[in-house]
Design an enzyme around this catalytic site. Structure first.
Site, PDB file in Angstrom:
ATOM      1  N   GLU A  97      78.697  95.738  54.820  1.00 20.23           N
ATOM      2  CA  GLU A  97      78.332  94.455  55.475  1.00 20.23           C
ATOM      3  C   GLU A  97      76.670  94.566  55.043  1.00 20.23           C
ATOM      4  O   GLU A  97      76.045  93.997  56.250  1.00 20.23           O
ATOM      5  CB  GLU A  97      78.573  94.061  56.700  1.00 20.23           C
ATOM      6  CG  GLU A  97      80.360  94.096  56.846  1.00 20.23           C
ATOM      7  CD  GLU A  97      80.896  93.518  58.020  1.00 20.23           C
ATOM      8  OE1 GLU A  97      80.108  92.741  58.862  1.00 20.23           O
ATOM      9  OE2 GLU A  97      82.048  93.582  58.300  1.00 20.23           O
ATOM     10  N   GLU A 139      85.910  97.186  64.059  1.00 17.18           N
ATOM     11  CA  GLU A 139      85.200  97.415  65.410  1.00 17.18           C
ATOM     12  C   GLU A 139      85.948  97.717  66.684  1.00 17.18           C
ATOM     13  O   GLU A 139      85.768  96.938  67.936  1.00 17.18           O
ATOM     14  CB  GLU A 139      84.217  96.086  65.872  1.00 17.18           C
ATOM     15  CG  GLU A 139      83.424  95.664  64.449  1.00 17.18           C
ATOM     16  CD  GLU A 139      82.551  94.299  64.809  1.00 17.18           C
ATOM     17  OE1 GLU A 139      82.828  93.833  65.919  1.00 17.18           O
ATOM     18  OE2 GLU A 139      81.804  94.083  63.939  1.00 17.18           O
ATOM     19  N   HIS A 196      74.554  96.418  59.179  1.00 19.03           N
ATOM     20  CA  HIS A 196      73.620  95.289  59.360  1.00 19.03           C
ATOM     21  C   HIS A 196      72.210  96.024  59.923  1.00 19.03           C
ATOM     22  O   HIS A 196      72.129  96.224  61.264  1.00 19.03           O
ATOM     23  CB  HIS A 196      74.325  94.314  60.522  1.00 19.03           C
ATOM     24  CG  HIS A 196      75.603  93.801  59.907  1.00 19.03           C
ATOM     25  ND1 HIS A 196      75.547  92.544  59.028  1.00 19.03           N
ATOM     26  CD2 HIS A 196      76.800  93.897  60.359  1.00 19.03           C
ATOM     27  CE1 HIS A 196      76.509  92.109  58.606  1.00 19.03           C
ATOM     28  NE2 HIS A 196      77.634  92.928  59.460  1.00 19.03           N
ATOM     29  N   ASN A 252      86.662  99.724  59.636  1.00 18.80           N
ATOM     30  CA  ASN A 252      85.396  99.217  59.346  1.00 18.80           C
ATOM     31  C   ASN A 252      84.616  98.925  60.831  1.00 18.80           C
ATOM     32  O   ASN A 252      85.261  98.772  61.808  1.00 18.80           O
ATOM     33  CB  ASN A 252      85.448  97.639  58.856  1.00 18.80           C
ATOM     34  CG  ASN A 252      84.175  97.149  58.182  1.00 18.80           C
ATOM     35  OD1 ASN A 252      83.631  97.770  57.527  1.00 18.80           O
ATOM     36  ND2 ASN A 252      83.863  95.969  58.802  1.00 18.80           N
ATOM     37  N   ASP A 261      72.867  94.006  55.266  1.00 13.85           N
ATOM     38  CA  ASP A 261      71.819  92.884  55.455  1.00 13.85           C
ATOM     39  C   ASP A 261      70.737  93.688  56.250  1.00 13.85           C
ATOM     40  O   ASP A 261      71.061  94.512  56.979  1.00 13.85           O
ATOM     41  CB  ASP A 261      72.379  91.574  55.561  1.00 13.85           C
ATOM     42  CG  ASP A 261      72.862  91.474  57.018  1.00 13.85           C
ATOM     43  OD1 ASP A 261      72.775  92.376  57.960  1.00 13.85           O
ATOM     44  OD2 ASP A 261      73.568  90.446  57.268  1.00 13.85           O
TER      45      ASP A 261
HETATM   46  C1  XIL Z   1      80.754  86.913  60.540  1.00 13.87           C
HETATM   47  C2  XIL Z   1      80.399  85.953  59.728  1.00 13.87           C
HETATM   48  O1  XIL Z   1      79.530  86.212  58.724  1.00 13.87           O
HETATM   49  C3  XIL Z   1      80.127  84.728  60.410  1.00 13.87           C
HETATM   50  O2  XIL Z   1      80.068  83.266  59.442  1.00 13.87           O
HETATM   51  C4  XIL Z   1      80.990  84.409  61.500  1.00 13.87           C
HETATM   52  O3  XIL Z   1      80.534  83.170  62.314  1.00 13.87           O
HETATM   53  C5  XIL Z   1      81.154  85.558  62.386  1.00 13.87           C
HETATM   54  O4  XIL Z   1      81.535  86.586  61.664  1.00 13.87           O
HETATM   55  N1  XIL Z   1      80.824  91.927  61.691  1.00 13.87           N
HETATM   56  C6  XIL Z   1      81.993  91.539  60.842  1.00 13.87           C
HETATM   57  C7  XIL Z   1      81.828  90.271  60.431  1.00 13.87           C
HETATM   58  O5  XIL Z   1      82.830  92.641  60.437  1.00 13.87           O
HETATM   59  O6  XIL Z   1      83.370  89.884  60.028  1.00 13.87           O
HETATM   60  C8  XIL Z   1      81.171  89.400  60.922  1.00 13.87           C
HETATM   61  O7  XIL Z   1      81.035  88.142  60.078  1.00 13.87           O
HETATM   62  C9  XIL Z   1      79.829  89.744  60.892  1.00 13.87           C
HETATM   63  C10 XIL Z   1      79.727  91.168  61.880  1.00 13.87           C
END
Ligand code: XIL
Length: 538
Positions: A295, A186, A265, A229, A297
């Site tokens: 990631e 990020e 996401h 990422n 969802d």
């Molecule tokens: C999130 C985790 O899922 C949580 O448990 C934590 O509190 C915060 O981080 N992008 C990312 C991940 O790259 O590392 C994040 O994970 C979600 C968003």
């Protein structure tokens, strides 16, 4: 640079691998469940722990993934893994790639200066090895979940020395055991002046911290795969463009980057169209990068409709993203950000739960599980016929009208075909309407929407403006119900594709349904071309 196949041959997921002699009973149970999932008829159900159901012929995700030639991954919650046997069992059964959800971030690994806490990370790596799963580490450089001792009071030299030492020490510990790392996470934020995320790294070191991190990582471990990422770059647009240019430039200077993770996401009501996602994955692949969905969802609450409709739409969202990866030769893995809603990072304490994953709180498979399975089988969601009459304006204004302003159909400037423009708009609500959609929409279901839009001020000012698309559901005894399909901020003067998804159902039969496209402030002309609303099914 390592190759993907040499060190990590496709995992044969249907080979029974008993856990190592020192492994716990839990691991053995899980390994047994995994074998059963590979279609051994002697081993019972093999799909889920509740054996009350008839044996299901569907293979576990990892078997389907290995057939597709990709890895199927999940984020792993270290606490759940330690405490919840059912969680561990499904993790072993369904996935061949794991990413520690939190415990390999900088803060948990090195909470105090130079004192490492490896235990939780080790437990995930041990579990993965016992169950023939590859591991992706996440993440060396991120502006969140940083140790307290990494602060802006450090000098630039201190900060880069600390980061270098952290990368080297961690890679050294897991050499040969962790397949890939998210080196930088990020780093792009197109809302900032520079385009880079404002962080202690950017503020102290400038953007060069990104290439330094990759170079240090490669020097420390020449074999491990190194990923960049990023969040919110799944669709074509300014953020994805910035990331693309950044990586292109780094690769031109031989910065050792092996792959890119699209976090994904997504929200069920709005995610990139299949063509948009495919084109986006492809252009990064053409830079020579391996591609990951890293990631995945899918939130559901903003999707209109009841739970059944929302979960059907969620199934299609998972299927679409997974099938896009399977169809892209450079896409080597899909990682879900968890698998059960019970432990999702998107908290479910709202009255309507987001329920963003593929198993519910009781480890029952949701429709989205089948979406992943179908996606792994390379099945794209089906798109039915376009329900919008004269959506390309080939027949002029036929079946279209405006709620305010004037309507003009002419050949689109800068696109092929025709466009309808709403000029002299006096309110933001003034826009384009197609009424009488009841006949084609009364049955409800899941729909995808797409339209190309362009805005221009009367003085041809090129400010950004927001454009909305919605269905207005009219009932005689109630207020009109506006169901948003898509909304997007568009740059003045440029065509942009606006896409969205809609789950539509009715408690009472409506009297009429209209499609409306509107949004910019008064005085700004809105032009629309190629409007499509299509039923989608798995
Ligand atoms: C999130 C985790 O899922 C949580 O448990 C934590 O509190 C915060 O981080 N992008 C990312 C991940 O790259 O590392 C994040 O994970 C979600 C968003």
């Amino acid at each position: 640079m390592p190759t993907f196949d040499s060190r990590w041959p496709a995992l044969n997921t249907c080979r029974l691998r008993l856990a190592t002699p020192g492994a716990s009973l839990l691991m053995l149970v899980a390994a047994g469940g995994f074998a059963a999932g590979c279609g051994n008829p002697e081993s019972g159900n093999g799909n889920r722990p509740d054996a009350g159901h008839e044996p299901q012929p569907t293979p576990a995700l990892r078997e389907a993934a290995s057939r597709a030639g990709i890895l199927i991954g999940t984020a792993v919650d270290a606490r759940a893994l330690a405490m919840d046997e059912e969680y561990a069992e499904l993790l072993a059964l369904e996935f061949d790639y794991v990413t520690p959800e939190n415990v390999t971030k900088w803060e948990p690994l090195e909470p105090t200066d130079d004192a490492y806490a490896w235990e939780s990370a080790d437990s995930i790596v041990d579990f993965a090895e016992a169950h023939d799963q590859a591991v992706k580490g996440h993440t060396f450089v991120w502006h969140r979940q940083l140790p307290r001792w990494v602060t802006s009071t450090m000098t630039a030299e201190e900060l880069s020395a600390a980061l270098k030492a952290h990368i080297e020490t961690t890679l050294e510990r897991y050499r040969g055991r962790i397949r890939a790392w998210d080196v930088v996470n990020e780093a792009v934020d197109v809302a900032s002046a520079s385009g880079y995320t404002e962080s202690v790294f950017y503020d102290k070191l400038g953007p060069s911290y990104i290439e330094d991190a990759f170079r240090w990582a490669r020097a420390a471990d020449p074999e491990v795969l190194l990923f960049y990422n990023e969040v919110g770059i799944e669709r074509m647009g300014p953020k994805s463009d910035f990331t693309y240019e950044m990586l292109k430039e780094l690769l031109e200077r031989d910065v050792p980057i092996d792959g890119i993770g699209f976090q994904s996401h997504v929200s069920t009501h709005r995610y990139p169209s299949l063509t948009d996602l495919q084109a986006n994955l492809r252009r990064f692949a053409e830079l020579g990068l391996s591609v990951n969905i890293s990631e995945l969802d899918a939130r559901t609450v903003l999707m209109p409709g009841d739970r059944e409709e929302r979960w059907l739409a969620q199934r299609i969202a998972f299927q679409q993203v997974v099938s896009a990866c399977v169809g892209e030769p450079a896409c080597e893995a899909v990682t879900l950000w968890g698998f059960t809603d019970k432990y999702s990072w998107i908290h479910d304490d709202t009255p309507e739960p987001e329920a963003p994953l593929i198993f519910d709180h009781d480890y029952e498979r949701k429709p989205s599980y089948d979406g992943v399975l179908d996606g792994l089988a390379g099945k794209y969601p089906q798109q039915g016929d376009n329900l919008i009459h004269n959506g390309d304006f080939g027949d002029g204004t036929d079946s279209w009208s405006v709620s305010g302003g004037t309507l003009e159909v002419a050949s689109a400037q800068g696109r092929s075909g025709n466009a309808a423009c709403v000029n002299e708009r006096s309110e933001a609500e003034d826009g384009l309407i197609q009424a009488n959609l009841l006949d084609v929409l009364h049955g409800g279901g899941a729909f995808s929407f797409s339209a190309w839009v362009r805005v221009a001020g009367d003085s041809d000012a090129t400010d950004a403006a927001s454009v909305e698309a919605a269905l207005i559901v009219k009932r005689s005894d109630a207020d009109d119900d506006e169901r948003s399909i898509a909304s997007s901020v568009v740059v003045g003067g440029e065509w942009k594709q606006v896409t969205g998804y809609l789950g539509l159902g009715f408690e009472e039969p409506p009297e009429n349904i209209e499609l409306v496209i509107y949004g910019p402030a008064s005085g700004i002309a809105l032009c629309v071309s190629d409007v499509q609303l299509r039923p989608v099914s798995p």
